[in-house]
Design a protein around this motif. Sequence first.
Motif, PDB file in Angstrom:
ATOM      1  N   GLY A 155      -1.916  -1.703  -5.287  1.00  0.00           N
ATOM      2  CA  GLY A 155      -1.744  -1.356  -3.700  1.00  0.00           C
ATOM      3  C   GLY A 155      -0.311  -0.860  -3.224  1.00  0.00           C
ATOM      4  O   GLY A 155       0.757  -1.574  -3.786  1.00  0.00           O
TER       5      GLY A 155
ATOM      6  N   HIS B  68      -6.363   1.453   2.005  1.00  0.00           N
ATOM      7  CA  HIS B  68      -7.296   1.296   1.523  1.00  0.00           C
ATOM      8  C   HIS B  68      -7.483   2.907   1.562  1.00  0.00           C
ATOM      9  O   HIS B  68      -8.208   3.374   2.698  1.00  0.00           O
ATOM     10  N   CYS B  69      -6.726   3.830   1.213  1.00  0.00           N
ATOM     11  CA  CYS B  69      -5.950   4.254   1.874  1.00  0.00           C
ATOM     12  C   CYS B  69      -6.692   5.791   0.327  1.00  0.00           C
ATOM     13  O   CYS B  69      -7.044   5.378  -0.692  1.00  0.00           O
ATOM     14  N   ASP B  70      -7.035   7.150   0.637  1.00  0.00           N
ATOM     15  CA  ASP B  70      -6.614   7.859  -0.324  1.00  0.00           C
ATOM     16  C   ASP B  70      -5.864   8.376  -1.060  1.00  0.00           C
ATOM     17  O   ASP B  70      -4.479   9.550  -0.604  1.00  0.00           O
TER      18      ASP B  70
ATOM     19  N   PRO C 204      -8.597   1.662  -3.992  1.00  0.00           N
ATOM     20  CA  PRO C 204      -9.324   1.228  -2.885  1.00  0.00           C
ATOM     21  C   PRO C 204      -9.738   1.619  -1.667  1.00  0.00           C
ATOM     22  O   PRO C 204     -10.749   1.695  -0.988  1.00  0.00           O
ATOM     23  N   GLY C 205      -9.856   3.168  -1.491  1.00  0.00           N
ATOM     24  CA  GLY C 205     -10.836   3.966  -0.760  1.00  0.00           C
ATOM     25  C   GLY C 205     -10.040   5.892  -0.145  1.00  0.00           C
ATOM     26  O   GLY C 205      -9.705   5.553  -1.756  1.00  0.00           O
TER      27      GLY C 205
ATOM     28  N   SER D 190      -4.808  10.341   3.040  1.00  0.00           N
ATOM     29  CA  SER D 190      -5.851   9.689   3.851  1.00  0.00           C
ATOM     30  C   SER D 190      -5.501  10.374   4.983  1.00  0.00           C
ATOM     31  O   SER D 190      -6.101  10.214   6.569  1.00  0.00           O
TER      32      SER D 190
END
Length: 126
Positions: free
Chosen positions: A35, A41-43, A65-66, A11
């Motif tokens: 997590g 919410h990162c790649d 999550p992302g 990200s």
Amino acid sequence: MSSSYTAMCLSHDPGIELPTEYTGHDAALDELRQGVPGHPHCDLVVATFSGAFTTMTCPPSKDRPGGASCVHAAAEPMDAGVLRLLAAAHQSDDPAMHAAIKAGHFICWPWDRLRRLSGFLTRPTF
């Protein structure tokens, strides 16, 4: 030679290597699933080193999550050499190279995501 594993956050531009080193591939994927503090919410992907950078693994879609828009049920490892070739193909002006990328279904590695690995892809392999 034994391998080491680390998480990377794509990200950021360029991608950053996270400080924790894992003893195994599954341990790294487990932490990404639970997590990573500071990257909710990162790649995130897992980089494998055996002396040099050897593999990048995109976690299963349900555990991300992302980030990447790829969809797959299992972890998808990609050889560092293939990523280097794919990066070269993305940068080529030859339409045949871009057609080859599409034909290869490299959905996990669009240029926007792959270019964030440039520091890893240019590291010596010996």
